[in-house]
Design an enzyme around this catalytic site. Sequence first.
Site, PDB file in Angstrom:
ATOM      1  N   LYS A 198     -19.939  36.184   4.202  1.00  0.00           N
ATOM      2  CA  LYS A 198     -20.578  35.076   4.912  1.00  0.00           C
ATOM      3  C   LYS A 198     -19.526  34.395   5.777  1.00  0.00           C
ATOM      4  O   LYS A 198     -18.529  33.887   5.289  1.00  0.00           O
ATOM      5  CB  LYS A 198     -21.172  34.084   3.915  1.00  0.00           C
ATOM      6  N   LYS A 252     -23.791  38.016   6.636  1.00  0.00           N
ATOM      7  CA  LYS A 252     -24.432  36.872   7.290  1.00  0.00           C
ATOM      8  C   LYS A 252     -23.455  36.217   8.251  1.00  0.00           C
ATOM      9  O   LYS A 252     -22.310  35.969   7.847  1.00  0.00           O
ATOM     10  CB  LYS A 252     -24.840  35.883   6.200  1.00  0.00           C
TER      11      LYS A 252
HETATM   12  C1  PBG Z   1     -25.510  27.244   2.407  1.00  0.00           C
HETATM   13  C2  PBG Z   1     -26.272  28.048   3.371  1.00  0.00           C
HETATM   14  C3  PBG Z   1     -26.256  27.942   4.768  1.00  0.00           C
HETATM   15  C4  PBG Z   1     -27.168  28.874   5.254  1.00  0.00           C
HETATM   16  C5  PBG Z   1     -27.714  29.535   4.157  1.00  0.00           C
HETATM   17  N1  PBG Z   1     -27.143  29.016   3.002  1.00  0.00           N
HETATM   18  C6  PBG Z   1     -25.538  26.980   5.645  1.00  0.00           C
HETATM   19  C7  PBG Z   1     -24.081  26.922   5.671  1.00  0.00           C
HETATM   20  O1  PBG Z   1     -23.363  27.753   5.105  1.00  0.00           O
HETATM   21  O2  PBG Z   1     -23.595  25.982   6.303  1.00  0.00           O
HETATM   22  C8  PBG Z   1     -27.484  29.113   6.694  1.00  0.00           C
HETATM   23  C9  PBG Z   1     -28.751  29.847   6.986  1.00  0.00           C
HETATM   24  C10 PBG Z   1     -29.186  29.800   8.404  1.00  0.00           C
HETATM   25  O3  PBG Z   1     -28.488  29.334   9.316  1.00  0.00           O
HETATM   26  O4  PBG Z   1     -30.324  30.259   8.649  1.00  0.00           O
HETATM   27  N2  PBG Z   1     -26.333  26.747   1.390  1.00  0.00           N
END
Ligand code: PBG
Length: 327
Positions: A198, A252
Site C-alpha cells: 500500500k 493499492k
Molecule cells: C486506511 C485506508 C485508506 C484507504 C483505504 N483504507 C486511506 C489512507 O490510507 O489514507 C483509501 C481507499 C481509497 O482511496 O479508495 N484506512
Amino acid sequence: MSFPTHRPRRLRRTGALRRLVAEVSLSVDDLVAPLFVREGISSPQPIDSLPGVSQHTVESLLAEAARLVELGVPGLILFGVPARKDPEGSEAWNPDGIVQVALRELRRAHGSDLVLMADLCVDEYTDHGHCGIVNHAGEVDNDATLALYANAAVAQARAGADIVAPSGMMDGQVGAIRSALDADGHAASVSILAYSAKYASSFYGPFRDAVDVTIANGGDRKGYQQDFHNVRESMTEIRLDIAEGADMIMVKPALSYLDVIARARHEFDVPLAAYHVSGEYAMLKAAAANGWIDGELAAVEILTSIKRAGADFILTYLAAEIAETLG
Ligand code: PBG
C-alpha cells in the site's frame, strides 16, 4: 511485397473472433464493492468527490448490499465513520461500534451469500487521523499500535466478518492479527486480506472526504505507507505478510501500480487483490461528466487492465455499475 505468414489482424476481424482469443475477461465474480457506513445519520449522505457513492445508514447499507447480491457481486468491504473519535480509535473495537453493528446486520440478512470484508485500521476512528498511536515525538508507534489492530480484528470477527483487511501498514500487523484471531477461536473461519503493498498516494483524497479524516498538523502517511519510487520493496512487504499468515494480498492503488501487480502475480501464488482507489474513480467520473471520455468504456478498459496485470479480484467503487454493464 511479401508478408510474414503470421498476420495478427486475421484474428481481430470480428467481434466473435476477438472474444474467442481474449486472454482475460472481466466478470462480476472479480468485483468487491467498498461501502461506507456512518453512525448517527438518518439518511444516506452523498460524497461530492465520489459521485454515486454515499455514506450509508445501516438501513441504506442493507439495501445496497441486497442490490449487490442481486447483481451477483460476491463481496463487499466495509468502512466505518464513527460519531466519536479519540486518540486510540477505540470505536474500532467497540462491539457496538458502527462497523460491528453493520456486520451483524449484514450477516443476518445475507448469511453466506455475500463475502463480508472489514477494513481494519484506526484512522477513521482516531481524532488525529493517523493509522495508529501517536507518541510524544508525533510519530506513529508501530508496536503499540499492533494491540489496537488485534482488538479490532477480534471485534470484527465476532461481529461476522469473513475477512479482515489490515490497511495500516504497521510492521508485524498480520502476525499480531492472526494470533489474536486464533486465540479467540477464529483460526479456521476468518481470513486475512493484507493490504501488503500500500503506497502513500495522492489518489486517496476523496476517500478521506468519505470517512471524514483530516490528518492532524498537515501530516501524511509517508512514514508508514510505501514510497511510490519502489517496487522491490513491495515484494519484501508481501513476503513478510504471507509468512505472518496472510491468506490473500493486495496492491493499492491499482492503475499507477500495474507493474507491482504483475510482479506480485509472478512471484506469489496466493490470491491477489488490487484496489482501484477513490482518486482513480474520481478522475474517471470527472472526465466522463465533462464528456471527455466514454465513462463506461473506460471503466471496463481500466478494470480489465488490472486483471490482465494479474489481479484475481478488484476492490472498486465501480462494482455495482460494472456488474450492471456486464450482466
Ligand atoms: C486506511 C485506508 C485508506 C484507504 C483505504 N483504507 C486511506 C489512507 O490510507 O489514507 C483509501 C481507499 C481509497 O482511496 O479508495 N484506512
